[in-house]
Design a protein around this motif. Structure first.
Motif, short mmCIF file in Angstrom:
data_model
loop_
_atom_site.label_atom_id
_atom_site.label_comp_id
_atom_site.label_asym_id
_atom_site.label_seq_id
_atom_site.Cartn_x
_atom_site.Cartn_y
_atom_site.Cartn_z
N ASN A 98 14.17 -11.07 10.73
CA ASN A 98 13.95 -9.59 10.61
C ASN A 98 13.10 -8.81 10.85
O ASN A 98 12.40 -7.71 10.71
CB ASN A 98 14.14 -8.94 9.10
CG ASN A 98 15.82 -9.78 8.51
OD1 ASN A 98 17.03 -9.57 8.09
ND2 ASN A 98 15.20 -10.82 7.37
N MET A 122 12.04 -4.91 10.03
CA MET A 122 10.98 -4.43 8.95
C MET A 122 9.74 -3.61 10.06
O MET A 122 9.59 -2.94 9.63
CB MET A 122 10.20 -6.06 8.78
CG MET A 122 11.06 -6.78 7.83
SD MET A 122 10.52 -8.27 7.11
CE MET A 122 8.68 -7.45 6.52
N THR A 142 8.19 0.25 9.31
CA THR A 142 6.71 0.12 9.13
C THR A 142 6.40 1.09 9.91
O THR A 142 5.10 1.87 9.42
CB THR A 142 6.42 -0.86 9.00
OG1 THR A 142 6.70 -2.26 8.20
CG2 THR A 142 4.67 -1.19 9.12
N ALA A 193 14.35 -7.73 3.41
CA ALA A 193 13.29 -7.08 4.54
C ALA A 193 13.19 -6.27 4.27
O ALA A 193 12.31 -5.76 4.66
CB ALA A 193 14.29 -8.19 5.67
N ALA A 200 9.02 -4.71 4.54
CA ALA A 200 8.35 -3.73 4.62
C ALA A 200 8.10 -1.83 4.65
O ALA A 200 7.73 -2.08 4.39
CB ALA A 200 9.62 -2.90 5.59
#
Length: 615
Positions: free
Chosen positions: A499, A503, A507, A572, A576
């Motif tokens: 992922n 992510m 982010t 995920a 993140a």
């Protein structure tokens, strides 16, 4: 400076002390001889001294009533008696007996009774001691009389003998209450509690009991009447039920800010409003550009900022962050919350059940009628809010919207005439005081209590009172439970490999998008003349506040749970969000840590160029 700690501590060589130096309990009073409340508690203190004897020492420090010449003269007379003859406590008792309203010649009669000499040097020293006491009161946070300190800590409870005795003895109930109040008054406390709940959820999820911990939240709980059943998993009760309280508090804060707060006028609210929209649009765009096509509907994840964590960090930074910057970030976060609520309603609700939607609209109309006709009791609104929550849930909308709708429709009132209410309360209390010595009458009458309740209820609007009452439950119960239920995720290398694109989108949206969006929009608003940046903080500090805006957490986790039904995608997204929030917190702290006076502030043109380069 600690405003709940006695400063300076008791000094046996300079303070006026009754009781042995080695006494286990110390009661310090900042009082005034012209204060009727000090005279009322004088008998209480005498009762405490009789009760505790050698176990207690009592210290009196002066805090003359502001603007009262009699109060100042009385304090100086007591200190003059101490300075010239050492008869402070005799002067103290004489002033307590004659006050709080002194007649002409009272001070002269007390001086003759105590045989005080006429000594100019003694008078000057007495005046200086009173000034020292007033300064010590300011350092200790004593603003009113009487203010008590028990064993060096300010006492905020009732003034009756039983309550003071419990506090002095350190009764378990009082210690728990004092510790709880002290923790709540500490600015970062809600953020710390939220962080501890998050860490606990992560530890449990990655321990041998992780599967059982996660499955426990899937336990179903509900109600049954006849053939009908209404039940939800514990996780849904948290996310749809408890979190309604959080949204209710958010709605009340929004209402306050737009009516009497920082967003009440265009000029005061323009900069944080524009900055907030910059911090909403850019993260959503970055996410949509990077995320996999089938997951782009999660663009709402990076638009929110976690108020508890952001405010906790700002408070920990202390005076390194100007109050004006705190106001800016708080107002911007409120706008984030507004948009997040709208996004949830429009883009993350399920299929609509028309009949329940109509019933929900009917409840909203009823709330509007209650508001319009001036119903100020909280009970009808609470009942309507619960019914509205059920109808919205069954309609397919997110039930937490009931909290926001209820907050908007809770009535407010114009500010009360405080002087008139205080006069009314004083009249009621005076009337009751006339009967205090009557036989078979042990307390205030019921009509008097009802009158005082009415006066108290009018001092605050229902919305303000509810915000003050409910906000601690939101910060110290709802959000930690939400974190415990939602923050748990098992970390593994596979999550990062499978992922990475999702992510990365989250982010970068939070870390880069939020800070760049906030600062860019602020610079454009100032450059175009739509808003003015206060001189109290620099552009560097505004960039630091923008970086803290990347702490998504609560709202980001909430929207991720709505956007991604797949457990793998949700896991995920959680990881993140954690990574992005930590990076944003560290970056913001590093940028904000230097004090304003530690930087060579550039002129306006140089500052503007610096911001242009940053964005």
């Amino acid at each position: 400076m600690r405003l709940d700690k006695l400063d300076p501590p008791v000094d046996l060589d300079h303070d006026h002390v009754l009781g042995p130096p080695e006494a286990e309990m110390t009661l310090v009073e900042y009082g005034s001889y012209a204060c009727p409340h000090c005279h009322a508690v004088h008998e209480v203190i005498a009762g405490l001294r009789s009760r505790f004897g050698e176990r207690m020492r009592y210290v009196f420090r002066h805090l003359p009533l502001a603007g009262s010449e009699e109060a100042l003269r009385a304090s100086e007379l007591a200190e003059y008696a101490a300075e010239t003859t050492g008869r402070f406590w005799e002067a103290h008792e004489a002033l307590m007996q004659r006050g709080p309203a002194f007649s002409e010649g009272d001070f002269e009669r007390i001086a003759r009774e105590l045989k005080l000499p006429e000594h100019e040097a003694g008078l000057a020293a007495a005046q200086e001691r009173v000034r020292e006491h007033v300064e010590h009161a300011r350092q200790s946070g004593a603003r009113v009389t009487p203010t008590f300190f028990i064993n060096g800590r300010r006492y905020a409870g009732a003034w009756d003998e039983s309550s003071l005795a419990d506090a002095m003895l350190g009764a378990l109930g009082h210690r728990i209450q004092s510790a709880a109040f002290g923790f709540v008054r500490w600015g970062p406390s809600s953020g710390l509690l939220l962080g501890l709940a998050t860490v606990l959820a992560l530890v449990l999820s990655n321990s041998p009991v992780g599967p059982e911990f996660q499955s426990w939240w899937e336990t179903r709980l509900g109600f049954q009447w006849g053939a009908s059943t209404f039940d939800l998993t514990l996780l849904d009760w948290v996310n749809h039920g408890l979190l309604t309280i959080f949204f209710f508090v958010v709605g009340l804060e929004i209402k306050r800010e737009f009516t009497v707060g920082h967003l009440a006028s265009f000029r005061s609210g323009a900069l944080p409003v524009i900055a907030a929209f910059g911090g909403i649009v850019l993260p959503a765009l970055i996410y949509a550009l990077i995320a996999p096509p089938h997951l782009r509907h999660g663009w709402g994840i990076p638009i929110g900022t976690d108020t508890a964590f952001a405010v906790a960090l700002i408070v920990l930074l202390g005076d390194r962050v100007p109050i004006e910057l705190r106001v800016f970030l708080t107002a911007a976060v409120i706008i984030d919350d507004i948009v997040a609520i709208i996004v949830i309603a429009l883009f993350y609700s399920g299929e609509i059940a028309t009949i329940y939607l109509i019933l929900g609209v009917a409840v909203v109309v009823l709330l509007m009628v209650l508001n319009r006709i001036g119903v100020y009791s909280a009970l009808p609104y609470a009942v309507c809010g619960i019914v509205l929550w059920f109808f919205l849930h069954e309609a397919g909308l997110h039930a937490t919207l009931a909290g926001v709708i209820l907050a908007v429709l809770i009535p407010t009132r114009p500010p009360a005439n405080l002087r008139a209410l205080l006069a009314q309360a004083a009249t009621v209390i005076h009337e009751e005081d006339l009967h205090r010595d009557e036989a078979m009458r042990t307390g205030p009458s019921e009509p008097a209590l009802r009158a005082l309740d009415t006066i108290h209820a009018r001092i605050e609007s229902p919305a303000d009172k509810l915000l003050r009452s409910v906000e601690p439950w939101s910060s110290y119960m709802v959000l930690p439970i939400f974190a415990l239920a939602n923050a748990g995720v098992a970390w593994s290398a596979d999550v990062f490999q499978e992922n990475a694109q999702l992510m990365g989108a989250i982010t970068l949206g939070l870390v880069v998008g939020k800070s760049t969006g906030i600062v860019s929009a602020s610079w454009l608003a100032v450059r175009s003349g739509l808003a003015v940046k206060p001189q109290a903080y620099s552009w560097r500090q505004l960039i630091g506040a923008g970086a803290l805006g990347g702490i998504g957490f609560t709202m980001s986790l909430f929207i991720a749970g709505l956007a991604f039904p797949s457990a793998a995608d949700y896991a995920a997204a959680k990881i993140a969000i954690f990574i992005a929030s930590v990076i944003a917190a560290v970056l913001g702290t590093i940028i904000l840590y230097p004090r304003r006076d530690e930087e060579s502030e550039p002129d306006v043109a140089e500052e503007t160029d610096a911001v242009c380069n940053a964005i």
